[in-house]
Design an enzyme around this catalytic site. Structure first.
Site, PDB file in Angstrom:
ATOM      1  N   ASP A  94      30.518  26.204  40.214  1.00  0.00           N
ATOM      2  CA  ASP A  94      31.572  26.283  41.057  1.00  0.00           C
ATOM      3  C   ASP A  94      32.542  25.027  40.781  1.00  0.00           C
ATOM      4  O   ASP A  94      33.777  25.176  41.211  1.00  0.00           O
ATOM      5  CB  ASP A  94      30.957  25.779  42.464  1.00  0.00           C
ATOM      6  CG  ASP A  94      31.879  25.534  43.542  1.00  0.00           C
ATOM      7  OD1 ASP A  94      32.674  26.474  43.865  1.00  0.00           O
ATOM      8  OD2 ASP A  94      31.826  24.614  44.423  1.00  0.00           O
ATOM      9  N   MET A 144       8.580  28.326  43.440  1.00  0.00           N
ATOM     10  CA  MET A 144       9.965  28.919  43.900  1.00  0.00           C
ATOM     11  C   MET A 144      10.823  27.651  44.401  1.00  0.00           C
ATOM     12  O   MET A 144      11.930  27.824  44.214  1.00  0.00           O
ATOM     13  CB  MET A 144       9.580  29.538  45.205  1.00  0.00           C
ATOM     14  CG  MET A 144       9.042  31.126  45.109  1.00  0.00           C
ATOM     15  SD  MET A 144       9.553  32.095  43.611  1.00  0.00           S
ATOM     16  CE  MET A 144      11.400  32.235  43.972  1.00  0.00           C
ATOM     17  N   MET A 176       9.426  34.873  51.825  1.00  0.00           N
ATOM     18  CA  MET A 176       8.108  34.986  52.180  1.00  0.00           C
ATOM     19  C   MET A 176       7.554  33.354  51.662  1.00  0.00           C
ATOM     20  O   MET A 176       6.318  33.435  51.466  1.00  0.00           O
ATOM     21  CB  MET A 176       7.299  36.162  51.246  1.00  0.00           C
ATOM     22  CG  MET A 176       7.723  37.347  51.851  1.00  0.00           C
ATOM     23  SD  MET A 176       7.189  37.639  53.596  1.00  0.00           S
ATOM     24  CE  MET A 176       8.217  39.131  53.780  1.00  0.00           C
ATOM     25  N   CYS A 177       8.409  32.596  51.295  1.00  0.00           N
ATOM     26  CA  CYS A 177       7.865  31.181  51.057  1.00  0.00           C
ATOM     27  C   CYS A 177       7.482  30.353  52.086  1.00  0.00           C
ATOM     28  O   CYS A 177       8.328  30.525  53.065  1.00  0.00           O
ATOM     29  CB  CYS A 177       9.041  30.734  50.322  1.00  0.00           C
ATOM     30  SG  CYS A 177       9.284  31.060  48.652  1.00  0.00           S
ATOM     31  N   HIS A 178       6.371  29.730  51.942  1.00  0.00           N
ATOM     32  CA  HIS A 178       5.904  28.975  53.097  1.00  0.00           C
ATOM     33  C   HIS A 178       6.848  27.667  52.969  1.00  0.00           C
ATOM     34  O   HIS A 178       7.095  27.170  52.029  1.00  0.00           O
ATOM     35  CB  HIS A 178       4.615  28.356  52.683  1.00  0.00           C
ATOM     36  CG  HIS A 178       3.751  29.646  52.951  1.00  0.00           C
ATOM     37  ND1 HIS A 178       3.401  30.441  52.195  1.00  0.00           N
ATOM     38  CD2 HIS A 178       2.913  30.068  53.989  1.00  0.00           C
ATOM     39  CE1 HIS A 178       2.614  31.426  52.284  1.00  0.00           C
ATOM     40  NE2 HIS A 178       2.122  31.126  53.568  1.00  0.00           N
TER      41      HIS A 178
END
Length: 161
Positions: free
Chosen positions: A128, A113, A76-78
């Site tokens: 990693d 976000m 839902m991020c723009h």
């Protein structure tokens, strides 16, 4: 607490919020996380003695790339035109690497976000690159430290009303 939930349509299905009527403002968000590891792992990172290369340089690029790709990870991020992304690293001199991301834009929605995604990707990259020597590493807590701009105003962690 009778507020309408903004991310649901009339059928109670998820939707991306319409921000077309919001005012453009300068927006900044700062997120932080930590990677705990063996002291020997931290020492090797600081001395550039990790077989896969310069851990912090790669983590920095990973964080920047992740911030730019946040709408591809978070449904839902723009998509935003980011105007600045910066990551910094520090440590406690022993076994913890701290990662901070600052993300900026001039737009109609915030960059919280993007900042959280940046530190998360940077931390995962550290894991990693170092996992062959230290599988006991742990990540977190990951949190929003602050944000500026927008209708809801400024926020600094720990200064809740």
């Amino acid at each position: 607490m009778n507020q309408r939930l903004t991310h649901f349509n009339e059928q109670q299905r998820a939707k991306m919020v319409d921000v077309s009527n919001k005012e453009e403002t300068k927006r900044t968000a700062v997120a932080k996380t930590a990677v705990m590891m063996k002291p020997e792992t931290m020492q090797r990172i600081k001395e550039g003695q990790v077989g896969k290369g310069d851990v912090l340089a790669v983590a920095q690029v990973a964080g920047i790339m992740a911030a730019k790709k946040t709408p591809e990870w978070i449904p839902m991020c723009h998509p935003l035109q980011l105007t600045g992304i910066d990551l910094s690293f520090s440590d406690n001199g022993h076994d913890t690497l701290y990662i901070e991301a600052t993300v900026k834009t001039f737009g109609v929605t915030g960059v919280e976000m993007e900042a959280l995604t940046a530190v998360s990707a940077a931390a995962l990259t550290v894991y990693d690159m170092c996992k062959a020597m230290d599988r006991d590493m742990s990540i977190g807590p990951t949190y929003l430290q602050s944000k500026q701009g927008g209708k809801s105003g400024d926020y600094i962690r720990g200064n809740s009303r």
